[in-house]
Design a protein around this motif. Structure first.
Motif, PDB file in Angstrom:
ATOM      1  N   TYR A  42       0.844  -1.178   0.000  1.00 47.84           N
ATOM      2  CA  TYR A  42       0.000   0.000   0.000  1.00 47.84           C
ATOM      3  C   TYR A  42       0.888   1.239   0.000  1.00 47.84           C
ATOM      4  CZ  TYR A  42      -3.570  -3.484   1.238  1.00 47.84           C
ATOM      5  OH  TYR A  42      -4.401  -4.576   1.244  1.00 47.84           O
ATOM      6  N   THR A  43       0.371   2.377   0.397  1.00 51.65           N
ATOM      7  CA  THR A  43       1.128   3.625   0.408  1.00 51.65           C
ATOM      8  C   THR A  43       1.210   4.134   1.843  1.00 51.65           C
ATOM      9  OG1 THR A  43       0.293   4.143  -1.802  1.00 51.65           O
ATOM     10  CG2 THR A  43       1.240   5.963  -0.548  1.00 51.65           C
ATOM     11  N   ASN A  44       2.427   4.508   2.267  1.00 50.61           N
ATOM     12  CA  ASN A  44       2.570   4.978   3.648  1.00 50.61           C
ATOM     13  C   ASN A  44       2.462   6.503   3.736  1.00 50.61           C
ATOM     14  OD1 ASN A  44       5.065   6.092   2.981  1.00 50.61           O
ATOM     15  ND2 ASN A  44       6.265   4.614   4.138  1.00 50.61           N
ATOM     16  N   GLN A  45       2.672   7.029   4.944  1.00 51.21           N
ATOM     17  CA  GLN A  45       2.511   8.470   5.198  1.00 51.21           C
ATOM     18  C   GLN A  45       3.534   9.327   4.474  1.00 51.21           C
ATOM     19  OE1 GLN A  45       3.508   6.281   7.551  1.00 51.21           O
ATOM     20  NE2 GLN A  45       5.336   7.081   8.560  1.00 51.21           N
ATOM     21  N   GLU A  46       4.581   8.711   3.963  1.00 53.04           N
ATOM     22  CA  GLU A  46       5.579   9.448   3.172  1.00 53.04           C
ATOM     23  C   GLU A  46       5.271   9.364   1.682  1.00 53.04           C
ATOM     24  OE1 GLU A  46       7.517  11.333   4.818  1.00 53.04           O
ATOM     25  OE2 GLU A  46       7.107  10.412   6.765  1.00 53.04           O
ATOM     26  N   ASN A  47       4.119   8.769   1.365  1.00 56.99           N
ATOM     27  CA  ASN A  47       3.651   8.614  -0.012  1.00 56.99           C
ATOM     28  C   ASN A  47       4.556   7.677  -0.827  1.00 56.99           C
ATOM     29  OD1 ASN A  47       1.612   9.050  -1.835  1.00 56.99           O
ATOM     30  ND2 ASN A  47       2.501  10.921  -2.673  1.00 56.99           N
ATOM     31  N   VAL A  48       5.093   6.673  -0.151  1.00 61.45           N
ATOM     32  CA  VAL A  48       5.904   5.665  -0.845  1.00 61.45           C
ATOM     33  C   VAL A  48       5.321   4.281  -0.568  1.00 61.45           C
ATOM     34  CG1 VAL A  48       8.030   7.040  -0.791  1.00 61.45           C
ATOM     35  CG2 VAL A  48       7.566   5.430   1.048  1.00 61.45           C
ATOM     36  N   PRO A  49       5.547   3.330  -1.482  1.00 59.90           N
ATOM     37  CA  PRO A  49       5.013   1.979  -1.283  1.00 59.90           C
ATOM     38  C   PRO A  49       5.594   1.328  -0.032  1.00 59.90           C
ATOM     39  CG  PRO A  49       5.723   2.281  -3.559  1.00 59.90           C
ATOM     40  CD  PRO A  49       6.215   3.469  -2.794  1.00 59.90           C
ATOM     41  N   PHE A  50       4.733   0.633   0.680  1.00 63.75           N
ATOM     42  CA  PHE A  50       5.143  -0.099   1.877  1.00 63.75           C
ATOM     43  C   PHE A  50       4.278  -1.346   1.952  1.00 63.75           C
ATOM     44  CE2 PHE A  50       5.006  -1.363   6.279  1.00 63.75           C
ATOM     45  CZ  PHE A  50       6.313  -1.175   6.711  1.00 63.75           C
ATOM     46  N   GLY A  51       4.927  -2.494   2.179  1.00 63.73           N
ATOM     47  CA  GLY A  51       4.154  -3.728   2.178  1.00 63.73           C
ATOM     48  C   GLY A  51       4.675  -4.783   3.114  1.00 63.73           C
ATOM     49  N   LEU A  52       4.095  -5.953   2.988  1.00 66.42           N
ATOM     50  CA  LEU A  52       4.446  -7.079   3.844  1.00 66.42           C
ATOM     51  C   LEU A  52       5.930  -7.421   3.731  1.00 66.42           C
ATOM     52  CD1 LEU A  52       3.240  -9.116   5.835  1.00 66.42           C
ATOM     53  CD2 LEU A  52       2.782 -10.634   3.900  1.00 66.42           C
ATOM     54  N   SER A  53       6.505  -7.253   2.547  1.00 69.78           N
ATOM     55  CA  SER A  53       7.932  -7.560   2.370  1.00 69.78           C
ATOM     56  C   SER A  53       8.822  -6.637   3.212  1.00 69.78           C
ATOM     57  CB  SER A  53       8.333  -7.470   0.898  1.00 69.78           C
ATOM     58  OG  SER A  53       8.138  -6.156   0.417  1.00 69.78           O
ATOM     59  N   ASP A  54       8.337  -5.419   3.511  1.00 66.80           N
ATOM     60  CA  ASP A  54       9.090  -4.491   4.352  1.00 66.80           C
ATOM     61  C   ASP A  54       9.058  -4.896   5.828  1.00 66.80           C
ATOM     62  OD1 ASP A  54       9.848  -2.336   2.375  1.00 66.80           O
ATOM     63  OD2 ASP A  54       7.670  -2.337   2.123  1.00 66.80           O
ATOM     64  N   LEU A  55       8.161  -5.802   6.156  1.00 68.08           N
ATOM     65  CA  LEU A  55       8.005  -6.256   7.539  1.00 68.08           C
ATOM     66  C   LEU A  55       8.583  -7.652   7.753  1.00 68.08           C
ATOM     67  CD1 LEU A  55       4.365  -4.943   7.870  1.00 68.08           C
ATOM     68  CD2 LEU A  55       6.335  -4.064   9.140  1.00 68.08           C
ATOM     69  N   GLU A  56       9.204  -8.184   6.717  1.00 70.78           N
ATOM     70  CA  GLU A  56       9.779  -9.525   6.797  1.00 70.78           C
ATOM     71  C   GLU A  56      10.813  -9.596   7.921  1.00 70.78           C
ATOM     72  OE1 GLU A  56      12.157 -12.494   3.788  1.00 70.78           O
ATOM     73  OE2 GLU A  56      10.747 -11.050   2.933  1.00 70.78           O
ATOM     74  N   ASN A  57      10.726 -10.651   8.707  1.00 73.59           N
ATOM     75  CA  ASN A  57      11.623 -10.886   9.859  1.00 73.59           C
ATOM     76  C   ASN A  57      11.487  -9.834  10.961  1.00 73.59           C
ATOM     77  OD1 ASN A  57      12.756 -13.230   8.661  1.00 73.59           O
ATOM     78  ND2 ASN A  57      14.020 -11.898   7.375  1.00 73.59           N
ATOM     79  N   LYS A  58      10.350  -9.143  10.987  1.00 78.52           N
ATOM     80  CA  LYS A  58      10.097  -8.142  12.030  1.00 78.52           C
ATOM     81  C   LYS A  58       8.803  -8.480  12.766  1.00 78.52           C
ATOM     82  CE  LYS A  58      12.367  -4.414   9.507  1.00 78.52           C
ATOM     83  NZ  LYS A  58      12.207  -3.084   8.903  1.00 78.52           N
ATOM     84  N   VAL A  59       8.785  -8.178  14.049  1.00 76.56           N
ATOM     85  CA  VAL A  59       7.562  -8.273  14.836  1.00 76.56           C
ATOM     86  C   VAL A  59       6.828  -6.948  14.659  1.00 76.56           C
ATOM     87  CG1 VAL A  59       6.615  -8.491  17.177  1.00 76.56           C
ATOM     88  CG2 VAL A  59       8.637  -9.826  16.503  1.00 76.56           C
ATOM     89  N   TRP A  60       5.493  -7.007  14.520  1.00 77.12           N
ATOM     90  CA  TRP A  60       4.752  -5.760  14.368  1.00 77.12           C
ATOM     91  C   TRP A  60       3.396  -5.811  15.055  1.00 77.12           C
ATOM     92  CZ3 TRP A  60       0.984  -5.694   9.989  1.00 77.12           C
ATOM     93  CH2 TRP A  60       1.066  -6.824   9.142  1.00 77.12           C
TER      94      TRP A  60
END
Length: 194
Positions: A42-60
């Motif tokens: 999707y799109t984050n608050q900085e207007n750049v793509p952000f997705g599940l791959s950005d959360l890989e190996n991270k707890v959220w």
């Protein structure tokens, strides 16, 4: 004499097992939901793509909010800021992801301004938008077993109020009351995943 000795042995065994069980439960990882989060970008608050791959190996930690909300969202957002602060104090490393359930109004700029009012730190908080109402409705249902649906009689959106804990593999493990979260329990659960 034999009966008394046997009884003492049984009582001691039960006490020992109770202690062992309590110790193992305290470090046990939560997993009452066990739902795999669908892949997304999707799109984050900085207007750049952000997705599940950005959360890989991270707890959220995730939640669902919208900026035009007149009921639960301000309190939930305040609580998420408090959780973010307590995680930092405890040295706990976890990302925060807030999905807008009103994407037509909640542009990246609007989301950023809204959460800024609560004193959010954007170093690990991602506010997502840039999809249709239909997409977020299906995503909330499939990945978090929650609702995200426009109220036909107002400008509000009916949505779940939980905070969700997601592990490094993108599995939703458990949820907490976003209106009255047990911060200590959330931090303890995050630590159990480290």
């Amino acid at each position: 004499m034999y009966r008394s000795s046997k009884l003492k042995t049984i009582i001691l065994s039960i006490c020992f097992l109770s202690i062992i069980s309590a110790c193992s439960l305290s470090s046990e990882k939560p997993n009452d939901l066990n739902i795999e989060v669908e892949n997304f970008t999707y799109t984050n608050q900085e207007n750049v793509p952000f997705g599940l791959s950005d959360l890989e190996n991270k707890v959220w930690i995730a939640d669902f909010i919208f900026t035009n909300c007149t009921t639960v969202c301000p309190g939930m957002t305040y609580n998420m800021v408090q959780l973010q602060s307590k995680m930092k104090e405890a040295g706990v490393d976890a990302e925060i992801v807030s999905f807008s359930v009103d994407p037509s109004i909640d542009t990246p700029e609007v989301l950023k301004e809204y959460v800024s009012k609560f004193g959010a730190d954007f170093s690990n908080w991602h506010l997502l938008t840039g999809y249709s109402d239909d997409i977020i409705q299906k995503f909330a249902k499939n990945s978090f077993l929650t609702i995200a649906q426009k109220d036909e009689n107002s400008d509000q959106v009916i949505h779940g109020t939980a905070f969700y804990l997601i592990d490094q593999q993108g599995i939703v493990l458990t949820k907490y009351d976003g209106n009255n979260p047990d911060f200590d329990q959330i931090i303890k659960d995050i630590k159990s995943l480290e």
